[in-house]
Design an enzyme around this catalytic site. Structure first.
Site, mmCIF file in Angstrom:
data_model
loop_
_atom_site.group_PDB
_atom_site.id
_atom_site.type_symbol
_atom_site.label_atom_id
_atom_site.label_comp_id
_atom_site.label_asym_id
_atom_site.label_seq_id
_atom_site.Cartn_x
_atom_site.Cartn_y
_atom_site.Cartn_z
ATOM 1 N N GLY A 1 106.801 50.592 100.536
ATOM 2 C CA GLY A 1 107.857 50.516 99.534
ATOM 3 C C GLY A 1 108.746 51.747 99.591
ATOM 4 O O GLY A 1 109.072 52.269 100.659
ATOM 5 N N LYS B 1 62.498 56.531 69.689
ATOM 6 C CA LYS B 1 61.332 55.654 69.874
ATOM 7 C C LYS B 1 60.356 55.753 68.700
ATOM 8 O O LYS B 1 59.426 54.960 68.589
ATOM 9 C CB LYS B 1 60.625 55.993 71.183
ATOM 10 C CG LYS B 1 61.459 55.694 72.426
ATOM 11 C CD LYS B 1 60.673 55.937 73.684
ATOM 12 C CE LYS B 1 61.512 55.654 74.921
ATOM 13 N NZ LYS B 1 61.930 54.236 75.025
ATOM 14 N N ASP C 1 83.436 57.994 87.133
ATOM 15 C CA ASP C 1 82.926 58.501 85.857
ATOM 16 C C ASP C 1 84.019 58.763 84.828
ATOM 17 O O ASP C 1 84.194 58.004 83.877
ATOM 18 C CB ASP C 1 82.114 59.777 86.100
ATOM 19 C CG ASP C 1 80.705 59.480 86.586
ATOM 20 O OD1 ASP C 1 80.108 58.521 86.089
ATOM 21 O OD2 ASP C 1 80.210 60.204 87.449
ATOM 22 N N LEU D 1 67.060 63.745 69.046
ATOM 23 C CA LEU D 1 66.442 62.659 68.291
ATOM 24 C C LEU D 1 65.551 61.832 69.207
ATOM 25 O O LEU D 1 65.939 61.470 70.312
ATOM 26 C CB LEU D 1 67.553 61.768 67.720
ATOM 27 C CG LEU D 1 67.247 60.885 66.531
ATOM 28 C CD1 LEU D 1 66.812 61.711 65.328
ATOM 29 C CD2 LEU D 1 68.487 60.067 66.170
ATOM 30 N N LYS E 1 71.871 50.425 87.732
ATOM 31 C CA LYS E 1 72.446 51.685 87.268
ATOM 32 C C LYS E 1 73.520 52.133 88.253
ATOM 33 O O LYS E 1 73.393 51.939 89.456
ATOM 34 C CB LYS E 1 71.368 52.766 87.161
ATOM 35 C CG LYS E 1 70.323 52.507 86.094
ATOM 36 C CD LYS E 1 69.315 53.636 86.048
ATOM 37 C CE LYS E 1 68.235 53.390 85.004
ATOM 38 N NZ LYS E 1 67.231 54.482 84.977
ATOM 39 N N ALA E 2 74.577 52.751 87.735
ATOM 40 C CA ALA E 2 75.671 53.170 88.613
ATOM 41 C C ALA E 2 76.046 54.620 88.351
ATOM 42 O O ALA E 2 76.088 55.062 87.195
ATOM 43 C CB ALA E 2 76.887 52.274 88.415
ATOM 44 N N ASN F 1 76.122 54.733 76.868
ATOM 45 C CA ASN F 1 76.155 54.427 78.302
ATOM 46 C C ASN F 1 74.772 54.614 78.926
ATOM 47 O O ASN F 1 74.642 54.979 80.093
ATOM 48 C CB ASN F 1 77.191 55.295 79.034
ATOM 49 C CG ASN F 1 76.705 56.724 79.273
ATOM 50 O OD1 ASN F 1 76.003 57.302 78.439
ATOM 51 N ND2 ASN F 1 77.093 57.311 80.399
ATOM 52 N N GLU G 1 78.697 57.913 90.261
ATOM 53 C CA GLU G 1 80.011 58.071 90.892
ATOM 54 C C GLU G 1 80.138 57.377 92.248
ATOM 55 O O GLU G 1 81.052 56.555 92.439
ATOM 56 C CB GLU G 1 80.325 59.563 91.026
ATOM 57 C CG GLU G 1 81.711 59.866 91.545
ATOM 58 C CD GLU G 1 82.799 59.497 90.566
ATOM 59 O OE1 GLU G 1 83.736 58.778 90.961
ATOM 60 O OE2 GLU G 1 82.729 59.929 89.398
#
Length: 280
Positions: free
Chosen positions: A256, A80, A177, A77, A142-143, A101, A145
């Site tokens: 621990g 725009k 991710d 699709l 933008k990000a 995302n 991994e």
């Protein structure tokens, strides 16, 4: 219809999936596995960027793409164009969940921000996954991994204890991710349950940084302990290590009651691969 599909938890839930690469698709794939009808929106001509990335079989789609998009329907699709926008709006009017995302701000600029979509379909759950929180100084960054693992603290806790010159090391596990996708899925499932009580959809937001940080809560514990104590007695480098302000590499140290080391098994003298792994 199989017996399993007949009683799938999300049977009857329609999802419009405007995601790409890994973090978003891993979320919508989980929804598909749980029985939702997922319609993946892809770019005309190229489709999802991973379709042709790292090809291992000629004239096929990449394994990377197939791993993350099984059980989904797909629609190319061009949003725009007026026609593309109309088709997208028509899909959203009938959907239960919208997941995106894409780059920060793109959904809003193209007419598919939360306020617009909520007016279009008040029962729709709008789920957005980005690198950083809204209001963060990195909100528009933008990000991917390695960025998420570094910003969330995972890379600082991974690697070899070689001293002060050691650099952050990215984990092979998709902590930035797929982990973010799972966190977003949890939020969507909670929103679907909330809708049963309120009759209205809501906005669900997940940042990759927060998802990584959530899995690093034990190392965050160590950082707070270091701030308070000036040293970490449960670390193998204690007490002679030159303690600074940051938690050092700990190899398999957990602290621990958790046994985090690998022990040599009987016969290791003749077989260097003879190890047993401590159960944790």
């Amino acid at each position: 219809m199989t017996e399993e599909n007949k009683y799938a938890p999300l049977k009857g839930i329609k999802v419009v999936d405007w995601t790409q690469v890994q973090s978003g698709p891993s979320c919508t794939q989980l929804l598909a596995w749980l029985g939702a009808e997922v319609i993946k929106i892809e770019r005309t001509n190229t489709g999802d960027p991973t379709r042709n990335e790292l090809l291992d079989i000629q004239d096929s789609w990449s394994l990377y793409y197939l791993q993350l998009n099984a059980n989904k329907k797909s629609l190319t699709l061009n949003i725009k164009t007026d026609e593309g926008k109309k088709i997208m709006y028509d899909l959203l009017k009938k959907a239960d969940v919208f997941v995106e995302n894409i780059a920060p701000g793109s959904a809003e600029r193209n007419g598919f921000g939360w306020e617009t979509v909520h007016k279009l379909n008040p029962k729709l759950i709008y789920a957005s996954l980005k690198g950083f929180n809204e209001g963060s100084r990195f909100e528009n960054v933008k990000a991917f991994e390695p960025v998420a693992q570094s910003a969330g603290g995972a890379a600082s806790a991974t690697g070899w204890n070689k001293g002060e010159d050691n650099v952050p090391t990215q984990s092979a596990a998709a902590l930035g991710d797929s982990n973010s996708g799972m966190h977003l899925t949890i939020g969507i499932l909670a929103a679907l349950l909330q809708r049963e009580h309120t009759g209205e959809g809501t906005f669900v937001y997940q940042s990759m940084q927060d998802a990584v940080l959530n899995l690093c809560r034990i190392k965050l514990r160590d950082q707070i302990m270091l701030d308070n104590l000036g040293a970490l007695p449960h670390y193998a480098v204690y007490p002679n290590y030159k303690w600074g302000k940051a938690v050092p590499r700990a190899e398999n140290t957990e602290g621990g009651q958790v046994i985090g080391w690998t022990y040599k098994a009987k016969g290791w003298e003749t077989d260097p691969n003879a190890y047993v792994y401590a159960w944790c």
